[in-house]
Motif scaffolding. Structure first.
Motif, PDB file in Angstrom:
ATOM      1  N   ALA A 159       0.838  -1.213   0.000  1.00 41.63           N
ATOM      2  CA  ALA A 159       0.000   0.000   0.000  1.00 41.63           C
ATOM      3  C   ALA A 159       0.865   1.252   0.000  1.00 41.63           C
ATOM      4  CB  ALA A 159      -0.928  -0.007   1.210  1.00 41.63           C
ATOM      5  N   THR A 160       1.926   1.209   0.789  1.00 44.01           N
ATOM      6  CA  THR A 160       2.814   2.374   0.859  1.00 44.01           C
ATOM      7  C   THR A 160       3.523   2.596  -0.467  1.00 44.01           C
ATOM      8  OG1 THR A 160       3.173   1.943   3.215  1.00 44.01           O
ATOM      9  CG2 THR A 160       4.717   3.442   2.133  1.00 44.01           C
ATOM     10  N   GLN A 161       3.927   1.508  -1.137  1.00 44.07           N
ATOM     11  CA  GLN A 161       4.606   1.633  -2.422  1.00 44.07           C
ATOM     12  C   GLN A 161       3.663   2.231  -3.470  1.00 44.07           C
ATOM     13  OE1 GLN A 161       7.976   1.026  -3.078  1.00 44.07           O
ATOM     14  NE2 GLN A 161       7.317   2.172  -4.923  1.00 44.07           N
ATOM     15  N   THR A 162       2.374   1.845  -3.407  1.00 47.85           N
ATOM     16  CA  THR A 162       1.380   2.426  -4.328  1.00 47.85           C
ATOM     17  C   THR A 162       1.276   3.935  -4.111  1.00 47.85           C
ATOM     18  OG1 THR A 162       0.102   0.381  -4.380  1.00 47.85           O
ATOM     19  CG2 THR A 162      -1.045   2.394  -5.026  1.00 47.85           C
ATOM     20  N   GLU A 163       1.263   4.374  -2.869  1.00 44.81           N
ATOM     21  CA  GLU A 163       1.220   5.800  -2.562  1.00 44.81           C
ATOM     22  C   GLU A 163       2.462   6.508  -3.081  1.00 44.81           C
ATOM     23  OE1 GLU A 163       0.722   6.009   1.625  1.00 44.81           O
ATOM     24  OE2 GLU A 163      -1.345   5.264   1.603  1.00 44.81           O
ATOM     25  N   ILE A 164       3.617   5.864  -2.958  1.00 47.53           N
ATOM     26  CA  ILE A 164       4.859   6.452  -3.468  1.00 47.53           C
ATOM     27  C   ILE A 164       4.794   6.595  -4.991  1.00 47.53           C
ATOM     28  CG2 ILE A 164       7.330   6.014  -3.811  1.00 47.53           C
ATOM     29  CD1 ILE A 164       7.398   4.786  -1.020  1.00 47.53           C
ATOM     30  N   ASP A 165       4.265   5.561  -5.668  1.00 50.94           N
ATOM     31  CA  ASP A 165       4.137   5.618  -7.130  1.00 50.94           C
ATOM     32  C   ASP A 165       3.241   6.775  -7.559  1.00 50.94           C
ATOM     33  OD1 ASP A 165       5.762   3.407  -7.287  1.00 50.94           O
ATOM     34  OD2 ASP A 165       4.101   1.970  -7.531  1.00 50.94           O
ATOM     35  N   GLN A 166       2.148   6.981  -6.828  1.00 52.09           N
ATOM     36  CA  GLN A 166       1.237   8.080  -7.152  1.00 52.09           C
ATOM     37  C   GLN A 166       1.909   9.437  -6.943  1.00 52.09           C
ATOM     38  OE1 GLN A 166      -2.096   7.200  -4.619  1.00 52.09           O
ATOM     39  NE2 GLN A 166      -3.047   5.775  -6.094  1.00 52.09           N
ATOM     40  N   LEU A 167       2.665   9.550  -5.861  1.00 56.00           N
ATOM     41  CA  LEU A 167       3.382  10.803  -5.595  1.00 56.00           C
ATOM     42  C   LEU A 167       4.447  11.060  -6.656  1.00 56.00           C
ATOM     43  CD1 LEU A 167       3.726  10.479  -1.722  1.00 56.00           C
ATOM     44  CD2 LEU A 167       2.357  12.187  -2.953  1.00 56.00           C
ATOM     45  N   ASN A 168       5.130  10.000  -7.080  1.00 55.70           N
ATOM     46  CA  ASN A 168       6.120  10.159  -8.149  1.00 55.70           C
ATOM     47  C   ASN A 168       5.466  10.620  -9.452  1.00 55.70           C
ATOM     48  OD1 ASN A 168       8.653   9.587  -6.971  1.00 55.70           O
ATOM     49  ND2 ASN A 168       8.198   7.379  -6.975  1.00 55.70           N
ATOM     50  N   LYS A 169       4.247  10.094  -9.687  1.00 55.32           N
ATOM     51  CA  LYS A 169       3.503  10.508 -10.876  1.00 55.32           C
ATOM     52  C   LYS A 169       3.118  11.981 -10.784  1.00 55.32           C
ATOM     53  CE  LYS A 169      -0.371   9.042 -13.770  1.00 55.32           C
ATOM     54  NZ  LYS A 169      -1.519   8.094 -13.904  1.00 55.32           N
ATOM     55  N   GLN A 170       2.731  12.416  -9.587  1.00 57.92           N
ATOM     56  CA  GLN A 170       2.413  13.829  -9.387  1.00 57.92           C
ATOM     57  C   GLN A 170       3.621  14.710  -9.688  1.00 57.92           C
ATOM     58  OE1 GLN A 170       0.723  14.880  -5.603  1.00 57.92           O
ATOM     59  NE2 GLN A 170      -0.834  13.260  -5.680  1.00 57.92           N
TER      60      GLN A 170
END
Length: 387
Positions: A159-170
């Motif tokens: 779950a945390t890695q998914t959040e990191i991926d979204q932030l990287n996309k931002q």
């Protein structure tokens, strides 16, 4: 001769003089109605000006880009009036918070990995105790608890890695790019609302690669969706573009500066916007003012005088004539006819008429000698000056 007889003779003479005066002022065949006539050159040169409307070239598309209210903008790369191409940078969001959040989440993942390693070590210890003869039921329960803790940690890491991926996309998309070629219509970094109370976009882009023409028509007009039209340059009326009316607004515009001609000249009438999609727009410029005409084939010029059938009368002997104004009086003039264009309902006048003549629409009530006028009259209009 007595006095009474003299009075009778005097009255009779006055009546006779009045009758003679009326006869000469209003000769036989005259009529108080003034017959409207138009110059031939005007009729054949711009036969569609009575259905001519003003228009302006505008973009077929406007792209509005709204800002994310949860993000702050660090830099604007454009300003109103600036030209942009597809892919050009418009503005950037602040990525500091996203970067800090990524760093924290990476630490959280590291902690979860440490937890997993610790639980795996614990399980190995429990297995060693089993080998030394410890209570199997109790040890197995402890191993199950440790395994459950490992699965929880693994799910947290995902779950945390998914959040990191979204932030990287931002962060990757923190710079917003133009999706079209166009001109920056407006930039509203400070927000605000429009006349209707709607929130203004952060950036509005007007497309420059594709144009349409906006016109306006009154309640008395004859424009409808699907009407074929000609768009004519105001500077050079021989420069024309063909198109089709694709939309007519059902709500009138509040204020219009468009001047409308002919049947649509009533300034007090409500104006309804309509839009023309062009077959091509080469040579047109955004904001250029043009004329719009219903396409009745007038773009194809013919040599000579071609008159609409409504001006020509034929008698029982096969002769054709038109009503011509001569010295302000209506005269029936014989003309020689040529070919007829069935598509435009016009006939070529081979002889008998020049472009400088003034003629009237045919009407079986006309009589020679009637007065003519170049000022169009309705039944309520006063007498116009004869031409």
């Amino acid at each position: 001769m007595n006095k009474k007889t003299k009075i009778i003779i005097l009255i009779s003479l006055c009546i006779l003089i009045a009758i003679i005066g009326i006869y000469f002022l209003f000769p036989k065949g005259s009529n108080t109605q003034n017959i409207y006539v138009q110059k031939v050159s005007t009729i054949i040169g711009s036969s569609n000006t009575e259905n001519r409307y003003s228009g302006v070239v505008e973009s077929s598309e406007t792209v509005d880009i709204n800002s994310d209210g949860n993000k702050s903008i660090t830099e604007m790369y454009v300003e109103a009036g600036q030209k942009v191409r597809k892919g050009d940078k418009l503005f950037s969001y602040d990525t500091t918070e996203a970067s800090n959040s990524i760093a924290q989440k990476k630490l959280d993942i590291e902690a979860q990995n440490n937890e997993i390693a610790a639980q795996n070590n614990t399980i190995e210890d429990y297995k060693a105790e089993l080998n030394r003869g410890a209570d199997k039921v109790e040890i197995q329960a402890r191993i199950n608890d440790a395994s459950y803790a490992i699965r929880q940690a693994q799910n947290t890491i995902k779950a945390t890695q998914t959040e990191i991926d979204q932030l990287n996309k931002q962060i990757k998309n923190s710079t917003v790019l133009s999706t079209i070629d166009g001109i920056i219509k407006e930039v509203n970094k400070d927000g605000g609302t429009d006349e209707s109370g709607n929130k203004k976009p952060l950036v509005s882009i007007t497309q420059t690669s594709d144009f349409r023409v906006k016109g306006s028509i009154s309640e008395m007009g004859s424009i409808s969706e699907g009407t074929n039209v000609i768009v004519r340059s105001r500077i050079n009326e021989d420069q024309i573009y063909k198109g089709t009316v694709t939309k007519v607004e059902t709500e009138p515009q509040s204020n219009s500066n468009n001047n409308v001609y002919g049947n649509d000249s009533n300034e007090s009438a409500s104006k309804y916007p309509f839009y023309v999609t062009l077959d091509n727009n080469k040579g047109l410029k955004l904001g250029q003012h043009v004329y719009i005409e219903v396409d009745n084939g007038q773009s194809t010029k013919k040599k000579g005088i071609w008159l609409d059938a409504s001006f020509i009368v034929s008698d029982d002997n096969g002769n054709s004539y038109v009503w011509v104004s001569e010295k302000g009086k209506l005269t029936k003039r014989k003309v020689e006819l040529g070919k007829t264009d069935e598509e435009t309902s016009t006939t070529k006048i081979k002889s008998g008429l020049s472009e400088d003549d003034y003629i009237a629409w045919a009407d079986n009530t006309y009589k020679e000698g009637m007065k003519t006028t170049t000022e169009y009259q309705t039944e309520t209009d006063g007498d116009a000056n004869a031409s």
